[in-house]
Structures are given as structure tokens and as C-alpha cells.
Motif scaffolding. Structure first.
Motif, mmCIF file in Angstrom:
data_model
loop_
_atom_site.group_PDB
_atom_site.id
_atom_site.type_symbol
_atom_site.label_atom_id
_atom_site.label_comp_id
_atom_site.label_asym_id
_atom_site.label_seq_id
_atom_site.Cartn_x
_atom_site.Cartn_y
_atom_site.Cartn_z
ATOM 1 N N VAL A 14 0.837 -1.179 0.088
ATOM 2 C CA VAL A 14 0.089 -0.050 -0.149
ATOM 3 C C VAL A 14 0.888 1.135 0.107
ATOM 4 O O VAL A 14 0.501 2.101 -0.860
ATOM 5 C CB VAL A 14 -0.834 -0.162 1.326
ATOM 6 N N LEU A 15 2.118 1.387 0.666
ATOM 7 C CA LEU A 15 2.886 2.530 0.845
ATOM 8 C C LEU A 15 3.546 2.639 -0.400
ATOM 9 O O LEU A 15 3.719 3.748 -0.925
ATOM 10 C CB LEU A 15 3.960 1.925 1.819
ATOM 11 N N TRP A 16 3.772 1.582 -1.243
ATOM 12 C CA TRP A 16 4.624 1.833 -2.426
ATOM 13 C C TRP A 16 3.614 2.137 -3.524
ATOM 14 O O TRP A 16 3.951 2.822 -4.663
ATOM 15 C CB TRP A 16 5.459 0.341 -2.838
ATOM 16 N N THR A 17 2.466 1.711 -3.111
ATOM 17 C CA THR A 17 1.219 2.437 -4.242
ATOM 18 C C THR A 17 1.159 3.749 -3.956
ATOM 19 O O THR A 17 1.030 4.621 -5.046
ATOM 20 C CB THR A 17 0.032 1.470 -3.926
ATOM 21 N N ALA A 18 1.248 4.160 -2.774
ATOM 22 C CA ALA A 18 1.014 5.509 -2.579
ATOM 23 C C ALA A 18 2.280 6.380 -3.202
ATOM 24 O O ALA A 18 2.286 7.440 -3.643
ATOM 25 C CB ALA A 18 0.911 5.948 -0.782
ATOM 26 N N THR A 19 3.266 5.854 -2.951
ATOM 27 C CA THR A 19 4.843 6.413 -3.482
ATOM 28 C C THR A 19 4.740 6.693 -4.981
ATOM 29 O O THR A 19 4.998 7.617 -5.561
ATOM 30 C CB THR A 19 5.815 5.128 -3.055
ATOM 31 N N ALA A 20 4.090 5.387 -5.602
ATOM 32 C CA ALA A 20 4.072 5.643 -7.268
ATOM 33 C C ALA A 20 3.244 6.830 -7.492
ATOM 34 O O ALA A 20 3.401 7.591 -8.359
ATOM 35 C CB ALA A 20 3.372 4.338 -7.791
ATOM 36 N N LEU A 21 1.857 6.846 -6.983
ATOM 37 C CA LEU A 21 0.983 7.967 -7.333
ATOM 38 C C LEU A 21 1.807 9.128 -6.903
ATOM 39 O O LEU A 21 1.302 10.234 -7.682
ATOM 40 C CB LEU A 21 -0.236 7.749 -6.384
ATOM 41 N N PHE A 22 2.282 9.395 -5.611
ATOM 42 C CA PHE A 22 2.889 10.719 -5.160
ATOM 43 C C PHE A 22 4.080 11.096 -6.361
ATOM 44 O O PHE A 22 4.232 12.191 -6.726
ATOM 45 C CB PHE A 22 3.471 10.721 -3.912
ATOM 46 N N ALA A 23 4.913 10.181 -6.813
ATOM 47 C CA ALA A 23 5.843 10.304 -7.705
ATOM 48 C C ALA A 23 5.204 10.690 -8.932
ATOM 49 O O ALA A 23 5.976 11.457 -9.686
ATOM 50 C CB ALA A 23 6.829 9.051 -7.887
ATOM 51 N N ASP A 24 4.269 10.066 -9.504
ATOM 52 C CA ASP A 24 3.694 10.551 -10.831
ATOM 53 C C ASP A 24 3.200 11.984 -10.593
ATOM 54 O O ASP A 24 3.524 12.817 -11.533
ATOM 55 C CB ASP A 24 2.280 9.503 -10.770
ATOM 56 N N GLN A 25 2.696 12.310 -9.594
ATOM 57 C CA GLN A 25 2.241 13.887 -9.301
ATOM 58 C C GLN A 25 3.298 14.740 -9.411
ATOM 59 O O GLN A 25 3.640 15.864 -9.904
ATOM 60 C CB GLN A 25 1.293 13.960 -8.173
ATOM 61 N N ALA A 95 1.382 5.983 -14.042
ATOM 62 C CA ALA A 95 2.093 5.109 -12.812
ATOM 63 C C ALA A 95 1.648 3.781 -12.906
ATOM 64 O O ALA A 95 2.210 2.916 -12.889
ATOM 65 C CB ALA A 95 1.614 5.949 -11.535
ATOM 66 N N ARG A 96 0.549 3.480 -13.205
ATOM 67 C CA ARG A 96 -0.272 2.124 -13.359
ATOM 68 C C ARG A 96 0.566 1.254 -14.553
ATOM 69 O O ARG A 96 0.866 -0.035 -14.121
ATOM 70 C CB ARG A 96 -2.140 2.222 -13.799
ATOM 71 N N PHE A 97 0.921 1.738 -15.647
ATOM 72 C CA PHE A 97 1.415 0.933 -16.528
ATOM 73 C C PHE A 97 3.122 0.981 -16.212
ATOM 74 O O PHE A 97 3.840 0.010 -16.387
ATOM 75 C CB PHE A 97 1.283 1.655 -18.227
ATOM 76 N N GLY A 98 3.559 2.195 -15.619
ATOM 77 C CA GLY A 98 4.876 2.333 -15.262
ATOM 78 C C GLY A 98 5.214 1.090 -14.363
ATOM 79 O O GLY A 98 6.052 0.294 -14.180
ATOM 80 N N GLN A 99 4.128 0.980 -13.344
ATOM 81 C CA GLN A 99 4.388 -0.145 -12.230
ATOM 82 C C GLN A 99 4.084 -1.556 -12.921
ATOM 83 O O GLN A 99 4.801 -2.605 -12.453
ATOM 84 C CB GLN A 99 3.332 0.104 -11.188
ATOM 85 N N LEU A 100 3.515 -1.417 -13.971
ATOM 86 C CA LEU A 100 3.330 -2.943 -14.674
ATOM 87 C C LEU A 100 4.633 -3.394 -15.064
ATOM 88 O O LEU A 100 4.922 -4.560 -14.863
ATOM 89 C CB LEU A 100 2.111 -2.668 -15.628
ATOM 90 N N PHE A 101 5.441 -2.544 -15.804
ATOM 91 C CA PHE A 101 6.612 -2.897 -16.299
ATOM 92 C C PHE A 101 7.612 -3.354 -15.376
ATOM 93 O O PHE A 101 8.505 -3.981 -15.557
ATOM 94 C CB PHE A 101 7.189 -1.820 -17.300
ATOM 95 N N VAL A 277 -1.363 -3.984 -9.002
ATOM 96 C CA VAL A 277 -2.882 -4.520 -8.682
ATOM 97 C C VAL A 277 -3.364 -3.314 -7.892
ATOM 98 O O VAL A 277 -4.657 -2.781 -8.355
ATOM 99 C CB VAL A 277 -2.874 -5.821 -8.094
ATOM 100 N N LEU A 278 -2.779 -2.829 -6.846
ATOM 101 C CA LEU A 278 -3.296 -2.044 -5.755
ATOM 102 C C LEU A 278 -3.683 -0.539 -6.664
ATOM 103 O O LEU A 278 -4.530 0.232 -6.179
ATOM 104 C CB LEU A 278 -2.713 -1.887 -4.646
ATOM 105 N N ILE A 279 -2.732 -0.158 -7.499
ATOM 106 C CA ILE A 279 -2.776 1.112 -8.109
ATOM 107 C C ILE A 279 -3.849 1.126 -9.246
ATOM 108 O O ILE A 279 -4.021 2.440 -9.496
ATOM 109 C CB ILE A 279 -1.341 1.247 -8.750
ATOM 110 N N LEU A 280 -4.323 0.269 -9.681
ATOM 111 C CA LEU A 280 -5.157 0.316 -10.631
ATOM 112 C C LEU A 280 -6.538 1.284 -10.293
ATOM 113 O O LEU A 280 -6.966 2.115 -10.953
ATOM 114 C CB LEU A 280 -5.923 -1.064 -11.065
ATOM 115 N N LEU A 281 -7.343 0.844 -9.203
ATOM 116 C CA LEU A 281 -8.525 1.726 -8.616
ATOM 117 C C LEU A 281 -8.215 2.838 -8.337
ATOM 118 O O LEU A 281 -8.597 3.944 -8.950
ATOM 119 C CB LEU A 281 -8.964 0.861 -7.517
ATOM 120 N N PRO A 282 -7.219 3.427 -7.538
ATOM 121 C CA PRO A 282 -6.736 4.856 -7.028
ATOM 122 C C PRO A 282 -6.582 5.492 -8.620
ATOM 123 O O PRO A 282 -6.757 6.701 -8.779
ATOM 124 C CB PRO A 282 -5.786 4.626 -5.988
#
Length: 312
Positions: A14-25, A95-101, A277-282
Motif C-alpha cells: 500500500v505504501l509503495w502504491t502511494a509512493t508511485a502515485l505521489f511520484a507521478d504527481q 504510474a499504473r503502466f509504469g508499475q506494470l513494467f 494491482v493495488l494502483i489500478l483503482l486509485p
């Protein structure tokens, strides 16, 4: 407490999902280079405070030349190259496709471990690679109108950046492992007992320092240092960069180390790798983008591949 390690592992995901979203922004506001240099600089400060509290010294004490060499190479490959690709992939494909890779990182780590450490690659490893690649292909490929040709759904630049990000993380991980082996060998007999768990943090500080210097030199060579001054005045960008640092390199890494203490490494690694997986919905809610069944299938298949790497 039963399943403490598994619970911590899910918290890390969950933390790394938040990290990806924050880094995206942050990357969209101040650019990938500025985000990375401030993130690593902030991380170095936080790690220095932690080491000072635990060891009484705010720097990676006992680290010898070989430790700095290999951890430095790890920083250049994993941070300067890998994170540059990752944060730019967020800008290009999100971020969702970035994390997929990033599910390709175990594949590259396995190959690098075979090449540099002589680690074996079993048929199960090759199966895991094939499954992971299949999942990514399902997500990013689509058929043409006549149904005869496959084409990329994403910009080629974004795909190459995503692959580069996974390559950097995978190879950087193996270089870090070599660096930590040298660090352990350099510890004197009278080293504080706290070094048993503080070693990864001291090693991470070396990577953060070298990564900061690497990005700074890179920006200087291409004449982008003025962008750092601009970034400082961008409150939104700096806020998201600070959150990226706090949730990722600091709290996230700390809890990931705790997770493998209380749960099997394979289970912990698989649970912590659930970010795609977790990043898809947010991500869909934030950017008002539709999640297709094909994307869900692709991410699921990729995650099965990741699980095969760690659990078999």
C-alpha cells in the motif's frame, strides 16, 4: 502476533502504491530529474538521522572502498538510470503502466544474478519469466481493425522507459547484494550489535548519496540546474516529492525489512509486489480513466509470474 509479517508486507504494498502515485504527481509538476534529486537528498537526511540515533554516527561507518564502489554502481544503475526511466515513464504512460513494467524487475535480477554471481536459473525461473511477459503483452498489445496484426496500445517511448526502469531496478538489486557482501566483510569484530539490522540502512544511504551526486552531475552537464531552483518554488511538486520520500525510501524500505523478519521471504516479496494491482483503482479514480477487463487480466497474469519467481 500471527501473520504479522504478512500484514506488514501488505502495508508495504500500500505504501509503495502511494509512493508511485505521489511520484507521478511530483514528476508531472517539477520533472523526473528534479523529483529524483530532491527525493534522494531528502532520503539521505532521514537516513543520516536514523543512523545517528541507532549507531551514534550519521554516516555509513566502516564502509570500505569496495563497498562504496559496488553500492555506488548500484546507485548509478538503479537510481540514476532506473528511476530516471521509471519517473519519466509515469509522465509518458502513467504510474499504473509504469508499475506494470516493474514486474519485469525479478526477470532482470535473475539474469543479472546468473551473470554476475553464478546463481542458477531453473526451469521454474524461465516459466516465471514467460508468464510475466505474457501478462505485460496482454496489457499493452491490441489487435488491428482486421484482427491480423498486433500493435502497441502505448507510446513506444513509454514502453522503453518502463523496460529500462525494470532493468535498472533488477540489475541494481544484484549490485547492491554484492556491495552489502563487501560491507559485511568490512565490519570489524567490535562493530555494534545494532549493525545486524542497520546495515541495509547504511547501505541505502551510500546509494542515496551517490544517486544524488549522479543526478546533480547529469543535470549540470545538460544545463538543467536552473530547473532545481524552479522546483523549489513549486509547492505542489515539493510536497509530493517529500511524500514520495517519506512513504517510499524511508518508511516503505524500513517496513519491508521488518516484513522479511516475520514472514517467509517468498511470501513477503510476493505480497509487497502487489503494487501494480493495488494502483489500478486509485489511479483510475484520480485520472478518471476506465480500467478494462484486458488490463486486469494482464496485471493478474503478470503477478502470477512474479509469484512464481518468489514462491517456487
Amino acid at each position: 502476533m500471527q501473520y504479522l509479517g504478512e500484514i506488514i508486507s501488505l502495508a508495504v504494498a500500500v505504501l509503495w502504491t502511494a509512493t508511485a502515485l505521489f511520484a507521478d504527481q511530483a514528476s508531472r509538476r517539477i520533472g523526473a530529474m528534479s523529483t529524483n534529486i530532491f527525493r534522494l537528498a531528502f532520503s539521505s537526511v532521514l537516513l543520516a538521522v536514523l543512523l545517528w540515533i541507532v549507531l551514534g554516527q550519521p554516516y555509513p561507518v566502516y564502509a570500505d572502498g569496495k563497498t562504496w564502489l559496488w553500492m555506488g554502481l548500484s546507485a548509478l544503475v538503479g537510481y540514476v538510470f532506473g528511476d530516471f526511466c521509471l519517473f519519466n515513464s509515469y509522465v509518458v504512460i502513467g504510474a499504473r503502466f509504469g508499475q506494470l513494467f516493474m514486474t519485469l524487475a525479478p526477470l532482470f535480477a535473475a539474469v543479472a544474478g546468473w551473470a554476475m554471481l553464478g546463481e542458477t536459473l531453473s526451469w521454474r525461473s524461465w516459466l516465471a519469466m514467460a508468464v510475466t511477459l505474457t501478462g505485460i503483452a496482454i496489457s499493452i498489445l491490441s489487435r488491428s481493425g482486421d484482427g491480423r496484426r498486433l500493435s502497441l496500445r502505448l507510446p513506444l517511448k513509454g514502453v522503453l522507459l518502463g523496460i529500462g526502469a525494470a532493468l535498472g531496478q533488477g540489475v541494481g538489486l544484484v549490485l547492491s547484494k554484492i556491495g552489502m557482501q563487501h560491507y559485511e566483510a568490512a565490519l570489524p569484530a567490535g562493530a555494534p550489535a545494532a549493525f545486524d539490522w542497520a546495515l541495509p540502512f547504511a547501505s541505502t544511504m551510500i546509494r542515496s548519496l551517490v544517486g544524488t551526486a549522479g543526478f546533480f552531475l547529469w543535470m549540470a552537464l545538460i544545463g538543467q540546474l536552473p530547473k532545481l531552483r524552479e522546483a523549489v518554488h513549486n509547492r505542489g511538486g515539493m510536497k509530493y516529492t517529500a511524500l514520495t520520500t517519506l512513504f517510499g525510501p524511508f518508511i516503505g524500505v524500513s517496513l519491508s525489512l521488518m516484513a522479511v523478519q516475520y514472514a517467509r521471504a517468498g511470501i513477503a516479496s510476493t505480497l509487497m509486489a502487489l503494487t501494480p494491482v493495488l494502483i489500478l483503482l486509485p489511479y483510475a479514480l484520480i485520472y478518471k480513466q476506465k480500467i478494462t477487463p484486458k488490463e486486469i487480466l494482464g496485471v493478474t497474469v503478470s503477478m502470477i509470474g512474479v509469484a512464481l519467481f518468489f514462491l517456487l
